[in-house]
Design a protein around this motif. Structure first.
Motif, PDB file in Angstrom:
ATOM      1  N   THR A 154      -5.798 -14.299   4.900  1.00 23.32           N
ATOM      2  CA  THR A 154      -4.470 -14.918   4.984  1.00 23.32           C
ATOM      3  C   THR A 154      -4.331 -16.026   3.945  1.00 23.32           C
ATOM      4  OG1 THR A 154      -4.440 -14.465   7.363  1.00 23.32           O
ATOM      5  CG2 THR A 154      -2.823 -16.039   6.534  1.00 23.32           C
ATOM      6  N   LEU A 155      -5.396 -16.809   3.793  1.00 24.95           N
ATOM      7  CA  LEU A 155      -5.385 -17.898   2.803  1.00 24.95           C
ATOM      8  C   LEU A 155      -5.254 -17.340   1.397  1.00 24.95           C
ATOM      9  CD1 LEU A 155      -5.752 -20.865   1.994  1.00 24.95           C
ATOM     10  CD2 LEU A 155      -8.241 -20.493   2.073  1.00 24.95           C
ATOM     11  N   TRP A 156      -5.927 -16.267   1.118  1.00 20.75           N
ATOM     12  CA  TRP A 156      -5.876 -15.674  -0.214  1.00 20.75           C
ATOM     13  C   TRP A 156      -4.442 -15.246  -0.569  1.00 20.75           C
ATOM     14  CZ3 TRP A 156      -8.163 -15.594  -4.593  1.00 20.75           C
ATOM     15  CH2 TRP A 156      -7.883 -14.598  -5.546  1.00 20.75           C
ATOM     16  N   THR A 157      -3.724 -14.702   0.413  1.00 23.21           N
ATOM     17  CA  THR A 157      -2.314 -14.301   0.183  1.00 23.21           C
ATOM     18  C   THR A 157      -1.459 -15.535  -0.172  1.00 23.21           C
ATOM     19  OG1 THR A 157      -2.566 -12.492   1.763  1.00 23.21           O
ATOM     20  CG2 THR A 157      -0.320 -13.180   1.229  1.00 23.21           C
ATOM     21  N   SER A 158      -1.695 -16.653   0.506  1.00 21.28           N
ATOM     22  CA  SER A 158      -0.940 -17.874   0.228  1.00 21.28           C
ATOM     23  C   SER A 158      -1.279 -18.424  -1.152  1.00 21.28           C
ATOM     24  CB  SER A 158      -1.237 -18.924   1.300  1.00 21.28           C
ATOM     25  OG  SER A 158      -0.830 -18.475   2.574  1.00 21.28           O
ATOM     26  N   LEU A 159      -2.537 -18.342  -1.533  1.00 20.36           N
ATOM     27  CA  LEU A 159      -2.948 -18.843  -2.855  1.00 20.36           C
ATOM     28  C   LEU A 159      -2.345 -18.002  -3.981  1.00 20.36           C
ATOM     29  CD1 LEU A 159      -6.725 -19.686  -2.181  1.00 20.36           C
ATOM     30  CD2 LEU A 159      -4.817 -21.290  -2.436  1.00 20.36           C
ATOM     31  N   GLN A 160      -2.160 -16.714  -3.729  1.00 20.52           N
ATOM     32  CA  GLN A 160      -1.530 -15.859  -4.736  1.00 20.52           C
ATOM     33  C   GLN A 160      -0.077 -16.257  -4.989  1.00 20.52           C
ATOM     34  OE1 GLN A 160      -3.072 -13.408  -6.699  1.00 20.52           O
ATOM     35  NE2 GLN A 160      -4.817 -14.496  -5.759  1.00 20.52           N
ATOM     36  N   GLN A 161       0.577 -16.801  -3.943  1.00 25.79           N
ATOM     37  CA  GLN A 161       1.954 -17.288  -4.122  1.00 25.79           C
ATOM     38  C   GLN A 161       1.977 -18.473  -5.082  1.00 25.79           C
ATOM     39  OE1 GLN A 161       4.106 -17.935  -0.390  1.00 25.79           O
ATOM     40  NE2 GLN A 161       2.720 -16.509   0.643  1.00 25.79           N
TER      41      GLN A 161
END
Length: 203
Positions: free
Chosen positions: A192-199
């Motif tokens: 989930t954190l990785w998806t936010s960092l991609q933003q």
């Protein structure tokens, strides 16, 4: 001298020539006793007067003390990096300078994944400044982005927010997530954190 009183009827007739009648009168004169009216002494009305107690206030001094200003603590944060892009990374570890070996390695990978160098951010171990608020940190570092590992929103004086999500607070973007050491073994949270960092990369 001889007694002149007599009860002889013949003698009495010589003196009384008129007929005398004895009339019986049955009428009685009522003996009227004066009626005594006993005057009852009526007690005077009892008047209940409610007396309000008046508290006499002593004269107060005319000089009113002004409230003492709350002294704001000035923090002199120690940090790693040069903070050239206004990116603040918070960790929370009472034992290590940054985190355990696993946690430190995870942070290195995450920073590299969003293409940051040591010149771009300031890394602060919040365990040394656990009474510092978001306002304190933001003023010192002029934060544009905050990545918080193990520091909760309430500790910074902010409302509760979901973990691992990209948030906006004014002009500042924030992501709150778990402690680095714990996050390393939590695959679902890392995803989930990785998806936010991609933003962040795309934004």
């Amino acid at each position: 001298m001889a007694n002149q009183l007599t009860s002889n009827a013949e003698a009495l007739r010589l003196f009384f020539t008129d007929d005398i009648y004895l009339v019986k009168d049955d009428s009685q004169i009522a003996f009227a006793e004066p009626v005594m009216i006993k005057s009852e002494v009526v007690p005077k009305e009892t008047v209940i007067t409610s007396i309000m107690e008046v508290n006499t206030v002593e004269d107060l001094p005319l000089i009113v003390e002004e409230p003492k200003p709350i002294l704001k603590r000035n923090f002199n944060f120690e940090f790693l990096g040069k903070n050239q892009k206004g990116i603040l990374i918070l960790v929370n570890d009472n034992v290590n300078k940054v985190s355990s070996e696993q946690g430190t390695e995870l942070l290195r990978k995450l920073v590299k994944a969003i293409e940051l160098t040591n010149n771009d951010f300031a890394l602060v171990n919040y365990s040394k400044y656990n009474d510092a608020t978001f306002e304190d940190l933001s003023e010192f570092f002029n934060c544009q982005l905050v990545l918080s590992f193990g520091v909760e929103t309430q500790q910074l004086g902010l409302a509760t927010q979901p973990l691992h999500q990209l948030l906006n607070l004014g002009d500042t973007r924030l992501i709150f997530t778990s402690n680095l050491h714990d996050l390393d073994s939590d695959q679902a949270s890392k995803k989930t954190l990785w998806t936010s960092l991609q933003q962040l990369k795309n934004g």
